[in-house]
Structure formats: C-alpha cells, structure tokens
Design a protein around this motif. Structure first.
Motif, mmCIF file in Angstrom:
data_model
loop_
_atom_site.group_PDB
_atom_site.id
_atom_site.type_symbol
_atom_site.label_atom_id
_atom_site.label_comp_id
_atom_site.label_asym_id
_atom_site.label_seq_id
_atom_site.Cartn_x
_atom_site.Cartn_y
_atom_site.Cartn_z
ATOM 1 N N VAL A 32 1.130 -1.036 -0.086
ATOM 2 C CA VAL A 32 -0.037 -0.299 -0.360
ATOM 3 C C VAL A 32 1.001 0.988 0.649
ATOM 4 O O VAL A 32 2.213 0.745 0.807
ATOM 5 C CB VAL A 32 -0.920 -0.030 1.248
ATOM 6 N N VAL B 243 -3.517 0.273 -3.543
ATOM 7 C CA VAL B 243 -2.923 -0.606 -2.894
ATOM 8 C C VAL B 243 -3.653 -2.415 -3.778
ATOM 9 O O VAL B 243 -4.123 -1.824 -4.434
ATOM 10 C CB VAL B 243 -4.035 -1.139 -1.646
ATOM 11 N N ALA C 164 -5.854 -3.222 4.594
ATOM 12 C CA ALA C 164 -5.138 -1.931 4.597
ATOM 13 C C ALA C 164 -6.328 -1.016 4.563
ATOM 14 O O ALA C 164 -6.064 0.130 5.412
ATOM 15 C CB ALA C 164 -4.507 -1.854 3.281
#
Length: 76
Positions: free
Chosen positions: A22, A36, A44
């Motif tokens: 990410v 991401v 994330a």
C-alpha cells in the motif's frame, strides 16, 4: 500542532512499517488516495480507517468513509 498533523504522522509511520502493499499517492483536502494491492485491500482499508478515526481524541465522533475503485471517481 493540530490533530490533523498527528494523524498524518501516524499514517506516515504505519506506511513506512507495514508489510502490506500500500502507498499513499495523493491528498486532496481532507481525502487521502491510496494505491493498494488487491490481496491487501481489506487489511489496508481497515487500518487506514482505524488510523484516521482514532489518532486524535475529540469531543465528537470522527467518522471516516472508505471507498474502493479502479479510479478516484469509482471510489466515491
């Protein structure tokens, strides 16, 4: 220093230390845009929302929305 700066510092520290794929690619006013890897999306997203909602203690609830899409328009 405002609460906003502390939140951004915590986000920077997490991004520097995470094993997830990410990266933050853009900030637009009060919105953060991340790239991401699909395999890391759920983890994330959960961590980003947690950091944004809980980095500062204020008297009113701070609610964070997270959208997902192939581009900024789709994420809204």
């Amino acid at each position: 220093m405002s609460n906003y700066y502390y939140t951004m510092i915590k986000m920077h520290d997490w991004l520097a230390d995470t094993d997830l794929d990410v990266k933050m690619i853009l900030q637009v006013h009060d919105e953060l845009i991340f790239e991401v890897a699909e395999k890391d999306l759920d983890a994330a997203q959960a961590k980003i929302v947690d950091i944004m909602q809980n980095s500062s203690k204020i008297d009113v609830p701070l609610l964070v929305e997270a959208g997902v899409g192939d581009n900024w328009d789709e994420a809204h």
